[in-house]
Design a protein around this motif. Structure first.
Motif, PDB file in Angstrom:
ATOM      1  N   LEU A 124     -49.672 -55.621  36.694  1.00 10.27           N
ATOM      2  CA  LEU A 124     -50.712 -54.916  37.444  1.00 10.27           C
ATOM      3  C   LEU A 124     -50.097 -53.870  38.362  1.00 10.27           C
ATOM      4  N   GLY A 125     -50.858 -52.813  38.626  1.00  9.43           N
ATOM      5  CA  GLY A 125     -50.398 -51.784  39.552  1.00  9.43           C
ATOM      6  C   GLY A 125     -50.348 -50.419  38.888  1.00  9.43           C
ATOM      7  N   TYR A 126     -49.617 -49.506  39.525  1.00 14.21           N
ATOM      8  CA  TYR A 126     -49.489 -48.140  39.032  1.00 14.21           C
ATOM      9  C   TYR A 126     -48.247 -48.012  38.165  1.00 14.21           C
ATOM     10  N   HIS A 127     -48.399 -47.300  37.060  1.00 11.93           N
ATOM     11  CA  HIS A 127     -47.289 -47.031  36.148  1.00 11.93           C
ATOM     12  C   HIS A 127     -47.248 -45.527  35.902  1.00 11.93           C
ATOM     13  N   HIS A 128     -46.056 -44.990  35.773  1.00  6.89           N
ATOM     14  CA  HIS A 128     -45.865 -43.569  35.485  1.00  6.89           C
ATOM     15  C   HIS A 128     -45.121 -43.475  34.160  1.00  6.89           C
ATOM     16  N   LEU A 129     -45.856 -43.183  33.087  1.00  2.00           N
ATOM     17  CA  LEU A 129     -45.274 -43.104  31.754  1.00  2.00           C
ATOM     18  C   LEU A 129     -44.784 -41.689  31.485  1.00  2.00           C
ATOM     19  N   LYS A 130     -43.536 -41.557  31.066  1.00  3.23           N
ATOM     20  CA  LYS A 130     -42.971 -40.240  30.754  1.00  3.23           C
ATOM     21  C   LYS A 130     -43.326 -39.854  29.320  1.00  3.23           C
ATOM     22  N   VAL A 131     -43.692 -38.565  29.160  1.00  2.00           N
ATOM     23  CA  VAL A 131     -44.060 -38.022  27.860  1.00  2.00           C
ATOM     24  C   VAL A 131     -43.274 -36.740  27.643  1.00  2.00           C
ATOM     25  N   GLU A 132     -42.613 -36.625  26.482  1.00  2.00           N
ATOM     26  CA  GLU A 132     -41.918 -35.376  26.158  1.00  2.00           C
ATOM     27  C   GLU A 132     -42.856 -34.551  25.273  1.00  2.00           C
ATOM     28  N   LEU A 133     -43.461 -33.534  25.880  1.00  2.00           N
ATOM     29  CA  LEU A 133     -44.447 -32.706  25.187  1.00  2.00           C
ATOM     30  C   LEU A 133     -43.790 -31.679  24.272  1.00  2.00           C
ATOM     31  N   TYR A 134     -42.610 -31.220  24.653  1.00  2.00           N
ATOM     32  CA  TYR A 134     -41.834 -30.259  23.879  1.00  2.00           C
ATOM     33  C   TYR A 134     -40.396 -30.439  24.318  1.00  2.00           C
ATOM     34  N   LYS A 135     -39.456 -29.873  23.589  1.00  2.00           N
ATOM     35  CA  LYS A 135     -38.044 -30.012  23.956  1.00  2.00           C
ATOM     36  C   LYS A 135     -37.827 -29.539  25.388  1.00  2.00           C
ATOM     37  N   GLY A 136     -37.445 -30.457  26.265  1.00  2.00           N
ATOM     38  CA  GLY A 136     -37.161 -30.114  27.644  1.00  2.00           C
ATOM     39  C   GLY A 136     -38.379 -30.118  28.564  1.00  2.00           C
ATOM     40  N   VAL A 137     -39.582 -30.315  28.035  1.00  2.00           N
ATOM     41  CA  VAL A 137     -40.792 -30.352  28.858  1.00  2.00           C
ATOM     42  C   VAL A 137     -41.270 -31.802  28.923  1.00  2.00           C
ATOM     43  N   ILE A 138     -40.995 -32.439  30.064  1.00  2.00           N
ATOM     44  CA  ILE A 138     -41.355 -33.839  30.246  1.00  2.00           C
ATOM     45  C   ILE A 138     -42.388 -33.939  31.357  1.00  2.00           C
ATOM     46  N   SER A 139     -43.442 -34.703  31.097  1.00  2.00           N
ATOM     47  CA  SER A 139     -44.505 -34.893  32.065  1.00  2.00           C
ATOM     48  C   SER A 139     -44.728 -36.383  32.274  1.00  2.00           C
ATOM     49  N   LYS A 140     -45.570 -36.704  33.249  1.00  2.00           N
ATOM     50  CA  LYS A 140     -45.890 -38.096  33.525  1.00  2.00           C
ATOM     51  C   LYS A 140     -47.383 -38.319  33.354  1.00  2.00           C
ATOM     52  N   VAL A 141     -47.728 -39.469  32.776  1.00  2.00           N
ATOM     53  CA  VAL A 141     -49.113 -39.908  32.684  1.00  2.00           C
ATOM     54  C   VAL A 141     -49.236 -41.095  33.627  1.00  2.00           C
ATOM     55  N   ASN A 142     -50.129 -40.974  34.601  1.00  2.00           N
ATOM     56  CA  ASN A 142     -50.324 -42.044  35.574  1.00  2.00           C
ATOM     57  C   ASN A 142     -51.340 -43.047  35.039  1.00  2.00           C
ATOM     58  N   VAL A 143     -50.969 -44.340  35.102  1.00  2.00           N
ATOM     59  CA  VAL A 143     -51.835 -45.398  34.613  1.00  2.00           C
ATOM     60  C   VAL A 143     -51.954 -46.440  35.721  1.00  2.00           C
ATOM     61  N   HIS A 144     -53.195 -46.857  36.001  1.00  2.00           N
ATOM     62  CA  HIS A 144     -53.430 -47.883  37.014  1.00  2.00           C
ATOM     63  C   HIS A 144     -54.074 -49.081  36.348  1.00  2.00           C
ATOM     64  N   LEU A 145     -53.411 -50.232  36.442  1.00  2.00           N
ATOM     65  CA  LEU A 145     -53.948 -51.479  35.914  1.00  2.00           C
ATOM     66  C   LEU A 145     -54.500 -52.287  37.069  1.00  2.00           C
ATOM     67  N   GLU A 146     -55.809 -52.538  37.021  1.00  6.17           N
ATOM     68  CA  GLU A 146     -56.466 -53.281  38.084  1.00  6.17           C
ATOM     69  C   GLU A 146     -56.987 -54.579  37.493  1.00  6.17           C
ATOM     70  N   GLY A 147     -56.710 -55.670  38.173  1.00  3.66           N
ATOM     71  CA  GLY A 147     -57.106 -56.967  37.656  1.00  3.66           C
ATOM     72  C   GLY A 147     -58.487 -57.384  38.131  1.00  3.66           C
ATOM     73  N   GLU A 148     -59.199 -58.057  37.262  1.00  7.43           N
ATOM     74  CA  GLU A 148     -60.464 -58.672  37.661  1.00  7.43           C
ATOM     75  C   GLU A 148     -60.385 -60.128  37.202  1.00  7.43           C
ATOM     76  N   GLU A 149     -60.507 -61.023  38.162  1.00  8.68           N
ATOM     77  CA  GLU A 149     -60.309 -62.443  37.883  1.00  8.68           C
ATOM     78  C   GLU A 149     -61.396 -62.969  36.979  1.00  8.68           C
ATOM     79  N   LYS A 150     -60.984 -63.840  36.084  1.00 11.17           N
ATOM     80  CA  LYS A 150     -61.875 -64.403  35.081  1.00 11.17           C
ATOM     81  C   LYS A 150     -62.720 -65.500  35.649  1.00 11.17           C
TER      82      LYS A 150
END
Length: 150
Positions: A124-150
């Motif tokens: 759970l929490g924030y994750h920053h996934l790296k993506v190589e869009l083109y040679k030498g062009v790297i970006s981040k995709v921000n992902v937030h995982l939020e839990g909801e109790e069952k």
């Protein structure tokens, strides 16, 4: 005889390379298989034009990738996941799910193989996934995982 290779030839050279080969090898092997052309003024001119077009195309694709990278920086993908009593996740979020959510939210389609961070997201929490869009062009995709109790 000097020839320009039209394709990669094993143990000889790479595409668009100018090399010296024997006359018989060129006439009997390379020319019939369309692997090379003889060096002439016209063939050198065509090769230079193709290389120039390739450079322009590469510059255009890099500019598009940089623009897409700026667009991705401002996006945060939200996932609600089922958790247990101690806040432990059931299952994980795969890159395929991240790509599908990116298409749904921002209409941006990125191949999951371009992600540099492999593996599912299972914390759970924030994750920053790296993506190589083109040679030498790297970006981040921000992902937030939020839990909801069952």
């Amino acid at each position: 005889m000097k020839v320009i290779l039209l394709a990669d030839v094993k143990k000889l050279g790479k595409k668009d390379q100018t090399i010296e080969v024997s006359d018989g090898y060129a006439v009997n092997f390379l020319f019939p298989r369309h692997l090379a052309v003889q060096v002439t003024k016209k063939s050198v001119e065509v090769l230079e034009n193709q290389q120039e077009e390739a450079k322009e195309n590469a510059a255009k694709m890099k500019a598009e990738a940089e623009q897409l990278a700026k667009q991705l920086e401002g996006i945060t993908l939200e996932f609600k996941v089922k958790t247990g009593r101690e806040g432990k996740m059931f299952g994980a979020i795969s890159l395929k799910q991240v790509v599908e959510e990116l298409i749904k939210q921002a209409n941006i389609d990125i191949d999951k193989r371009k992600f540099l961070d492999k593996g599912p997201l299972d914390i759970l929490g924030y994750h920053h996934l790296k993506v190589e869009l083109y040679k030498g062009v790297i970006s981040k995709v921000n992902v937030h995982l939020e839990g909801e109790e069952k």
